[in-house]
Write a protein that holds these residues in place. Structure first.
Motif, PDB file in Angstrom:
ATOM      1  N   UNK A  69     -22.665 -11.532  27.174  1.00  0.00           N
ATOM      2  CA  UNK A  69     -21.331 -10.775  27.184  1.00  0.00           C
ATOM      3  C   UNK A  69     -20.813 -10.953  28.785  1.00  0.00           C
ATOM      4  N   UNK A  70     -22.168 -10.243  29.588  1.00  0.00           N
ATOM      5  CA  UNK A  70     -21.735 -10.413  30.977  1.00  0.00           C
ATOM      6  C   UNK A  70     -21.697 -11.475  31.739  1.00  0.00           C
ATOM      7  N   UNK A  71     -21.908 -12.884  31.165  1.00  0.00           N
ATOM      8  CA  UNK A  71     -22.174 -13.849  31.735  1.00  0.00           C
ATOM      9  C   UNK A  71     -21.012 -14.891  31.416  1.00  0.00           C
ATOM     10  N   UNK A  72     -20.334 -14.468  30.188  1.00  0.00           N
ATOM     11  CA  UNK A  72     -19.143 -15.477  29.903  1.00  0.00           C
ATOM     12  C   UNK A  72     -17.988 -15.119  30.915  1.00  0.00           C
ATOM     13  N   UNK A  79      -8.046 -22.087  33.738  1.00  0.00           N
ATOM     14  CA  UNK A  79      -6.624 -22.118  33.866  1.00  0.00           C
ATOM     15  C   UNK A  79      -5.934 -20.854  33.284  1.00  0.00           C
ATOM     16  N   UNK A  80      -6.975 -19.947  32.718  1.00  0.00           N
ATOM     17  CA  UNK A  80      -6.268 -18.784  32.147  1.00  0.00           C
ATOM     18  C   UNK A  80      -6.931 -17.663  32.758  1.00  0.00           C
ATOM     19  N   UNK A  81      -7.905 -17.783  33.347  1.00  0.00           N
ATOM     20  CA  UNK A  81      -8.529 -16.479  34.091  1.00  0.00           C
ATOM     21  C   UNK A  81      -7.473 -15.856  35.168  1.00  0.00           C
ATOM     22  N   UNK A  82      -7.270 -14.620  35.056  1.00  0.00           N
ATOM     23  CA  UNK A  82      -6.416 -13.956  36.332  1.00  0.00           C
ATOM     24  C   UNK A  82      -7.334 -13.295  37.319  1.00  0.00           C
ATOM     25  N   UNK A  83      -6.299 -13.346  38.645  1.00  0.00           N
ATOM     26  CA  UNK A  83      -7.035 -12.973  39.808  1.00  0.00           C
ATOM     27  C   UNK A  83      -7.925 -11.640  39.538  1.00  0.00           C
ATOM     28  N   UNK A 104     -15.693 -10.716  37.708  1.00  0.00           N
ATOM     29  CA  UNK A 104     -16.745 -11.669  37.303  1.00  0.00           C
ATOM     30  C   UNK A 104     -17.348 -11.975  38.597  1.00  0.00           C
ATOM     31  N   UNK A 105     -16.780 -12.432  39.671  1.00  0.00           N
ATOM     32  CA  UNK A 105     -17.592 -12.852  40.858  1.00  0.00           C
ATOM     33  C   UNK A 105     -18.605 -12.037  41.407  1.00  0.00           C
ATOM     34  N   UNK A 132     -19.496 -21.376  38.470  1.00  0.00           N
ATOM     35  CA  UNK A 132     -19.742 -22.925  37.979  1.00  0.00           C
ATOM     36  C   UNK A 132     -18.040 -23.620  37.525  1.00  0.00           C
ATOM     37  N   UNK A 133     -17.312 -22.737  36.780  1.00  0.00           N
ATOM     38  CA  UNK A 133     -16.086 -23.070  36.298  1.00  0.00           C
ATOM     39  C   UNK A 133     -15.069 -23.062  37.429  1.00  0.00           C
ATOM     40  N   UNK A 134     -15.021 -21.833  38.269  1.00  0.00           N
ATOM     41  CA  UNK A 134     -13.794 -21.706  39.325  1.00  0.00           C
ATOM     42  C   UNK A 134     -14.658 -21.096  40.429  1.00  0.00           C
ATOM     43  N   UNK A 135     -15.299 -22.017  41.229  1.00  0.00           N
ATOM     44  CA  UNK A 135     -16.195 -21.699  42.320  1.00  0.00           C
ATOM     45  C   UNK A 135     -15.251 -21.293  43.469  1.00  0.00           C
ATOM     46  N   UNK A 136     -16.070 -20.399  44.515  1.00  0.00           N
ATOM     47  CA  UNK A 136     -15.304 -19.762  45.576  1.00  0.00           C
ATOM     48  C   UNK A 136     -15.633 -20.789  46.758  1.00  0.00           C
TER      49      UNK A 136
END
Length: 433
Positions: free
Chosen positions: A21-24, A29-33, A39-40, A49-53
């Motif tokens: 649960x801590x890794x999902x 396109x839906x994750x908020x700031x 999460x970061x 991996x999905x929204x890299x910095x």
């Protein structure tokens, strides 16, 4: 028709997987700031991996992936399988629990002209380019897209139900949805999945940008590989497939917010709207969704201090000049984008996909917040679209306005990662299929 294959994904190691649960994370396109910032903070959360910095996000994702592989943070499953994925959820105002049943596999990345995978929405070019870059660098599908097949006989559900008796993961996600993952390794059962889908068309429910990214990557690889056989890893794409005939398939509306219109004036706007729509004030803005429900071409129009129900005058519909088939022209959202966004707010149809004056919001509460804080000039509230409307538009060969559907719940990122790296994709077991 649709060629699917079992998948041999990368997954978090057994120790980390105990706290999945801590890794999902939500889809890109839906994750908020606010969600991103939280999460970061976890160095192993799937968002890396999905929204890299970084200034070069795709390169950041590549380095992160290689590091996770070397350190054993993630490991590739030894055998290919069909990964069953159930989502248990409720909807606002009801205690009934729904369960959307489906499975994750690889599917051939068909071009749109092949008429095997059918789209129903337009995409935003910037978002597609972003997905292409990450896919090219990582050769990894960080999350599955969502496709719909039609099987009125429900041939596969009993095997999925049996698999759910032994889940790999179970967690509650950011939506309050209970996500459960299991796997089928039985070769005969997997062959049944492949044969059942072999004569099906697939409607792409969610993930148009990611799927177009896969198509663009495949095209680039084919140009470089003159002797390609068609079985290379780059020809495939990870997808979550659900039965369009199931009662637990839900599509929620996505509302429109209008921003920074020059010389914005409520009275002037209402005067223009009156040329096309009947207008009725709504005293309690919280009732507006129920007021427009089930009424064709009816919308909520919300300003900072006032709210209205507006409904297109039937005789006006025939004046629509957009050259679409009737099945597309009659959609509520087509009417909204033509008679309100183009005619009232002067944003031409061919400019709407990239317009900075339009944003999209699923949450009615967030729409109100945007209005009351002055971040939006007004909100256009719409009703949901039906599965039958989606099917008809797909088979027409045309698309709906962007962000027309919100298939609920969204799948999550982090349960598994689908590789299209050649030496990881091919296994001797694949010859069985």
């Amino acid at each position: 028709m649709a060629e699917i294959r079992p998948i041999r994904p990368w997954r978090y190691n057994d120790t980390l997987g105990q706290d999945i649960e801590t890794l999902t994370s939500p889809l890109f396109d839906v994750v908020s700031e606010k969600q991103r910032k939280t999460l970061y903070q976890n160095p192993y959360n799937s968002i890396h991996l999905s929204v890299p910095l970084g200034e070069e996000p795709a390169e950041t994702a590549r380095k992160t992936l290689e590091e996770w592989k070397l350190k054993g943070i993630i490991a590739q499953d030894p055998l290919p399988g069909i990964y069953v994925y159930y989502q248990y959820f409720t909807l606002h105002g009801s205690a009934k629990e729904y369960v959307r049943k489906g499975f994750i596999c690889n599917i051939r990345a068909y071009d749109w002209d092949d008429d095997v995978i059918l789209r129903h929405e337009n995409t935003i070019p910037k978002s597609v380019n972003d997905r292409i870059d990450i896919l090219a660098k990582t050769q990894l599908n960080a999350s599955p897209t969502h496709g719909l097949y039609t099987d009125p006989d429900f041939m596969l559900e009993e095997y999925m139900d049996e698999s759910m008796a032994h889940p790999l993961y179970e967690s509650e996600d950011y939506q309050g949805v209970r996500d459960v993952l299991s796997v089928i390794h039985d070769a005969q059962v997997m062959k049944l999945f492949l044969s059942t889908l072999a004569d099906k068309e697939i409607i792409l429910a969610d993930g148009h940008h990611r799927y177009e990214g896969s198509l663009a990557y495949r095209k680039a690889q084919l140009q470089e590989n003159g002797k390609a056989t068609g079985m290379e890893a780059f020809n495939f794409h990870m997808m979550y497939l659900t039965n369009s005939e199931a009662d637990d398939l839900r599509i929620l509306p996505t509302h429109r917010l209008i921003h920074q219109i020059a010389d914005f004036d409520e009275e002037a706007i209402l005067s223009k709207i009156g040329q096309y729509f009947t207008i009725k004030p709504v005293e309690n803005v919280g009732d507006i969704q129920e007021i427009i429900l089930g009424k064709q071409w009816a919308f909520g129009l919300i300003f900072e201090e006032n709210a209205y129900k507006i409904r297109l005058k039937p005789e006006v519909f025939e004046t629509m000049s957009w050259r679409f088939p009737l099945v597309v022209k009659e959609l509520d959202l087509t009417v909204m984008h033509y008679f309100i966004i183009e005619k009232i707010f002067n944003i031409p149809g061919d400019k709407q996909r990239s317009s900075e004056h339009i944003s999209f919001e699923r949450s009615f509460t967030n729409c109100l917040q945007q209005i009351y804080t002055g971040k939006a000039d007004c909100a256009l509230i719409t009703s949901d679209i039906t599965m039958e409307e989606v099917k008809k538009v797909c088979h027409s060969g045309y698309t709906m306005p962007q962000k027309s559907t919100y298939f609920y719940p969204k799948v999550i990122c982090g349960f598994l990662f689908g590789t299209i790296k050649e030496d990881e994709f091919q296994t001797p077991v694949d010859t069985c299929f």
